[in-house]
Design a protein around this motif. Structure first.
Motif, PDB file in Angstrom:
ATOM      1  N   ALA A 112      30.477  42.841  33.012  1.00 37.04           N
ATOM      2  CA  ALA A 112      31.607  43.499  33.675  1.00 37.04           C
ATOM      3  C   ALA A 112      32.212  42.593  34.741  1.00 37.04           C
ATOM      4  CB  ALA A 112      31.157  44.824  34.282  1.00 37.04           C
ATOM      5  N   VAL A 113      31.377  41.887  35.505  1.00 38.92           N
ATOM      6  CA  VAL A 113      31.875  40.977  36.541  1.00 38.92           C
ATOM      7  C   VAL A 113      32.726  39.876  35.912  1.00 38.92           C
ATOM      8  CG1 VAL A 113      31.202  39.249  38.265  1.00 38.92           C
ATOM      9  CG2 VAL A 113      30.009  41.458  38.161  1.00 38.92           C
ATOM     10  N   TYR A 114      32.260  39.314  34.813  1.00 33.53           N
ATOM     11  CA  TYR A 114      33.001  38.228  34.175  1.00 33.53           C
ATOM     12  C   TYR A 114      34.235  38.736  33.441  1.00 33.53           C
ATOM     13  CZ  TYR A 114      29.857  34.659  35.740  1.00 33.53           C
ATOM     14  OH  TYR A 114      29.183  33.779  36.556  1.00 33.53           O
ATOM     15  N   ASP A 115      34.213  39.984  32.996  1.00 29.00           N
ATOM     16  CA  ASP A 115      35.437  40.594  32.472  1.00 29.00           C
ATOM     17  C   ASP A 115      36.502  40.687  33.570  1.00 29.00           C
ATOM     18  OD1 ASP A 115      34.397  40.900  29.948  1.00 29.00           O
ATOM     19  OD2 ASP A 115      33.903  43.025  30.183  1.00 29.00           O
ATOM     20  N   ILE A 116      36.069  41.046  34.782  1.00 28.78           N
ATOM     21  CA  ILE A 116      36.994  41.128  35.908  1.00 28.78           C
ATOM     22  C   ILE A 116      37.591  39.755  36.205  1.00 28.78           C
ATOM     23  CG2 ILE A 116      37.160  41.548  38.393  1.00 28.78           C
ATOM     24  CD1 ILE A 116      35.024  43.727  38.021  1.00 28.78           C
ATOM     25  N   LEU A 117      36.769  38.714  36.198  1.00 30.76           N
ATOM     26  CA  LEU A 117      37.272  37.364  36.427  1.00 30.76           C
ATOM     27  C   LEU A 117      38.295  36.986  35.359  1.00 30.76           C
ATOM     28  CD1 LEU A 117      33.958  35.553  37.400  1.00 30.76           C
ATOM     29  CD2 LEU A 117      35.920  35.967  38.908  1.00 30.76           C
ATOM     30  N   GLY A 118      38.064  37.414  34.126  1.00 31.09           N
ATOM     31  CA  GLY A 118      39.009  37.128  33.052  1.00 31.09           C
ATOM     32  C   GLY A 118      40.324  37.849  33.222  1.00 31.09           C
ATOM     33  N   ASP A 119      40.264  39.087  33.691  1.00 26.70           N
ATOM     34  CA  ASP A 119      41.475  39.887  33.872  1.00 26.70           C
ATOM     35  C   ASP A 119      42.199  39.589  35.175  1.00 26.70           C
ATOM     36  OD1 ASP A 119      41.133  41.169  31.516  1.00 26.70           O
ATOM     37  OD2 ASP A 119      40.380  43.043  32.349  1.00 26.70           O
ATOM     38  N   GLY A 120      41.459  39.159  36.189  1.00 28.75           N
ATOM     39  CA  GLY A 120      42.035  38.970  37.505  1.00 28.75           C
ATOM     40  C   GLY A 120      42.085  40.277  38.282  1.00 28.75           C
ATOM     41  N   ILE A 121      42.369  40.168  39.572  1.00 32.81           N
ATOM     42  CA  ILE A 121      42.439  41.327  40.466  1.00 32.81           C
ATOM     43  C   ILE A 121      43.709  41.204  41.295  1.00 32.81           C
ATOM     44  CG2 ILE A 121      41.354  42.539  42.408  1.00 32.81           C
ATOM     45  CD1 ILE A 121      38.681  41.290  41.489  1.00 32.81           C
ATOM     46  N   ARG A 122      44.394  42.318  41.449  1.00 33.21           N
ATOM     47  CA  ARG A 122      45.537  42.392  42.358  1.00 33.21           C
ATOM     48  C   ARG A 122      45.545  43.802  42.916  1.00 33.21           C
ATOM     49  NH1 ARG A 122      51.573  42.592  41.079  1.00 33.21           N
ATOM     50  NH2 ARG A 122      52.601  41.706  42.915  1.00 33.21           N
ATOM     51  N   THR A 123      45.029  43.956  44.105  1.00 32.97           N
ATOM     52  CA  THR A 123      44.833  45.296  44.638  1.00 32.97           C
ATOM     53  C   THR A 123      45.053  45.298  46.144  1.00 32.97           C
ATOM     54  OG1 THR A 123      43.313  47.192  44.602  1.00 32.97           O
ATOM     55  CG2 THR A 123      42.360  45.033  45.058  1.00 32.97           C
ATOM     56  N   HIS A 124      45.123  46.492  46.712  1.00 42.48           N
ATOM     57  CA  HIS A 124      45.176  46.654  48.158  1.00 42.48           C
ATOM     58  C   HIS A 124      43.906  47.338  48.637  1.00 42.48           C
ATOM     59  CE1 HIS A 124      49.569  45.912  47.843  1.00 42.48           C
ATOM     60  NE2 HIS A 124      49.458  45.550  49.114  1.00 42.48           N
ATOM     61  N   VAL A 125      43.458  46.952  49.806  1.00 43.20           N
ATOM     62  CA  VAL A 125      42.316  47.607  50.429  1.00 43.20           C
ATOM     63  C   VAL A 125      42.840  48.498  51.546  1.00 43.20           C
ATOM     64  CG1 VAL A 125      40.724  45.759  49.828  1.00 43.20           C
ATOM     65  CG2 VAL A 125      41.955  45.656  52.004  1.00 43.20           C
ATOM     66  N   THR A 126      41.956  49.274  52.127  1.00 47.31           N
ATOM     67  CA  THR A 126      42.333  50.164  53.223  1.00 47.31           C
ATOM     68  C   THR A 126      43.033  49.371  54.325  1.00 47.31           C
ATOM     69  OG1 THR A 126      40.454  51.588  52.746  1.00 47.31           O
ATOM     70  CG2 THR A 126      41.462  51.800  54.923  1.00 47.31           C
ATOM     71  N   GLY A 127      44.186  49.875  54.762  1.00 48.59           N
ATOM     72  CA  GLY A 127      44.989  49.176  55.748  1.00 48.59           C
ATOM     73  C   GLY A 127      46.155  48.426  55.148  1.00 48.59           C
ATOM     74  N   GLY A 128      46.184  48.340  53.797  1.00 52.25           N
ATOM     75  CA  GLY A 128      47.328  47.746  53.120  1.00 52.25           C
ATOM     76  C   GLY A 128      47.200  46.281  52.788  1.00 52.25           C
ATOM     77  N   GLU A 129      46.111  45.632  53.178  1.00 45.96           N
ATOM     78  CA  GLU A 129      45.952  44.207  52.899  1.00 45.96           C
ATOM     79  C   GLU A 129      45.761  43.982  51.398  1.00 45.96           C
ATOM     80  OE1 GLU A 129      43.023  40.505  54.240  1.00 45.96           O
ATOM     81  OE2 GLU A 129      42.711  42.532  55.002  1.00 45.96           O
TER      82      GLU A 129
END
Length: 458
Positions: A171-188
């Motif tokens: 699952a971790v390496y699937d995430i690396l393959g897909d990439g991440i683009r998200t916001h965390v609490t506070g909007g960062e």
């Protein structure tokens, strides 16, 4: 990709509930013209990831991917997960695993700091990953290769059998393959660029995510990854009459691993993954899983990956896969397809749990279980990640929530360049979430960064 944790579909009622939950945290709606509060430089999440990665020579993107797979980078206000894990990096303290205490020893931070402070928690996760890398014999050159960290990720996330550990690391390496683009609490915003990484599985190369032949499962499409025999009872005390819906308060692979830990003293018959609806069976239906106290003798327990407070985990793929499983169970055991026999954990007498919680869309789920025509309507086309939710269609208005995406919702919508008009507002880059059963209504979705050009209107 079928198993990436980023893939998801969230229906409009759930999205509206997400916004309502975001506003409820403040106790009042965010002012339309208010600017988001700036992140403090010393506690900014991106800076914490960068500093922790440098301090412990852990690849920054691997560190983010591990955290995202565990919690979607949500610290859940310092509250523990099902297996007593804390913070974005899910540092665990239970009889079988002590990554929280280990992080405290390695970093000098207190356990309380590691639970409550995101920066300390991220540093703690990096320290544990580096310690596991040293134990695995990774030298400086190895640590520069993302693929070499696969066995380390497996050990970080799963304390049960090797099959659960591989499920977690995959699952971790699937995430690396897909990439991440998200916001965390506070909007960062936190991002990881997608890249192809060949995992160096080492000792896990011969391990399968399925721990026994598929003939062991009762549901044909399920994987089989059995719970520890001391976490359930052999046999049944009565006929099966009920399906109990749960939320794991943790990750898919982590929950399966927890059921394999002798210290857990809990289990469920099935676990459903958020991203694609994959189903793993951990206890045979003929045996009594320990999941709902008074309902254990006569029920089948179905866990759903995610957290009660975060509706983004409740994807359309999960709803549909779980509903198909429940429909199979109702056919098999003659269970009526109604809310008296398909219940939430919180509805079982003698329980003190709150799952599946207020964001679980019971109306939609039950329509899927029954096979209603209304459950098969055409959703809004899928957007990319990082979809902003604001109170009015203006780039100056305050963000009140975000949808991690890719996200699909039923909305009043338009193709790029077409105008949306509502209550005096007009804009070519916004879609409006209408009222759904009393959920908050005056909410708009900013799709300027994530629009798929050429899609039709709803």
């Amino acid at each position: 990709m079928s198993s990436g944790l980023l893939v998801g579909r969230v229906r409009s009622a759930v999205c509206a509930a997400a916004v309502a939950a975001a506003l409820a945290l403040t106790g009042q709606p965010a002012p339309a013209a208010a600017a988001p509060a700036p992140s403090a430089p010393d506690t900014a999440v991106n800076r914490a990831f960068a500093r922790a990665a440098a301090a412990y020579d852990v690849p920054r993107d691997l560190l983010v991917a591990v955290g995202y797979g565990e919690t979607r980078l949500d610290g859940h206000a310092g509250l523990p997960s099902q297996d007593n894990g804390y913070g974005m990096m899910h540092l665990v303290s239970n009889p079988g695993r002590h990554t929280l205490e280990r992080a405290a020893r390695l970093t000098g931070a207190s356990v309380a700091e590691l639970k409550q402070d995101s920066g300390a928690n991220i540093h703690g996760g990096a320290a544990v990953l580096r310690a596991l890398a040293d134990e695995a014999g990774l030298d400086a050159a190895d640590r520069d290769r993302l693929g070499a960290w696969y066995p380390v990720a497996a050990r970080y996330g799963a304390s049960g059998g090797e099959s659960a550990a591989r499920l977690y690391a995959d699952a971790v390496y699937d995430i690396l393959g897909d990439g991440i683009r998200t916001h965390v609490t506070g909007g960062e915003r936190v991002t990881v660029a997608p890249r192809a990484v060949r995992p160096e599985r080492g000792a896990y190369a011969e391990t399968e995510a399925v721990a026994a032949p598929t003939a062991a499962v009762d549901y044909p499409s399920a994987l089989w990854n059995p719970a520890y025999s001391g976490n359930y009872s052999a046999g049944r005390g009565s006929a099966i009459t009920t399906v109990v819906v749960h939320v794991t308060q943790g990750s898919y692979a982590g929950s399966i691993s927890w059921f394999q830990d002798p210290a857990a003293q809990v289990s469920a018959h099935y676990v459903v993954r958020s991203s694609d609806g994959q189903v793993t069976q951990t206890v045979r239906e003929r045996d009594t899983a320990w999941h709902a106290r008074s309902a254990n003798p006569h029920s089948v327990g179905v866990e759903h990956e995610g957290y009660v407070s975060d509706p983004a985990w409740f994807t359309d793929a999960m709803y549909r896969s779980s509903a198909a499983l429940t429909r199979h169970l109702t056919d098999k055991y003659g269970i009526p397809r109604d809310r008296a026999h398909i219940v939430g954990h919180s509805e079982v007498p003698g329980n003190d749990h709150t799952d599946p919680g207020p964001h679980w869309d019971w109306a939609y789920y039950m329509s899927l279980v029954r096979g209603d025509d209304g459950a098969t309507g055409t959703p809004f086309p899928t957007w990319g990640t990082d979809v902003s939710v604001r109170q009015q269609p203006s780039t100056d208005s305050a963000r009140v929530a975000s949808l991690p995406g890719p996200t699909s919702v039923r909305v009043a919508c338009q193709v790029r360049g077409g105008l949306v008009e509502y209550d005096g507002y007009s804009n070519d880059a916004w879609s409006y979430l209408p009222d759904h059963g009393g959920y908050i209504s005056n909410i708009f979705i900013d799709v300027t960064d994530a629009w798929l050009p050429g899609v039709p209107t709803c």
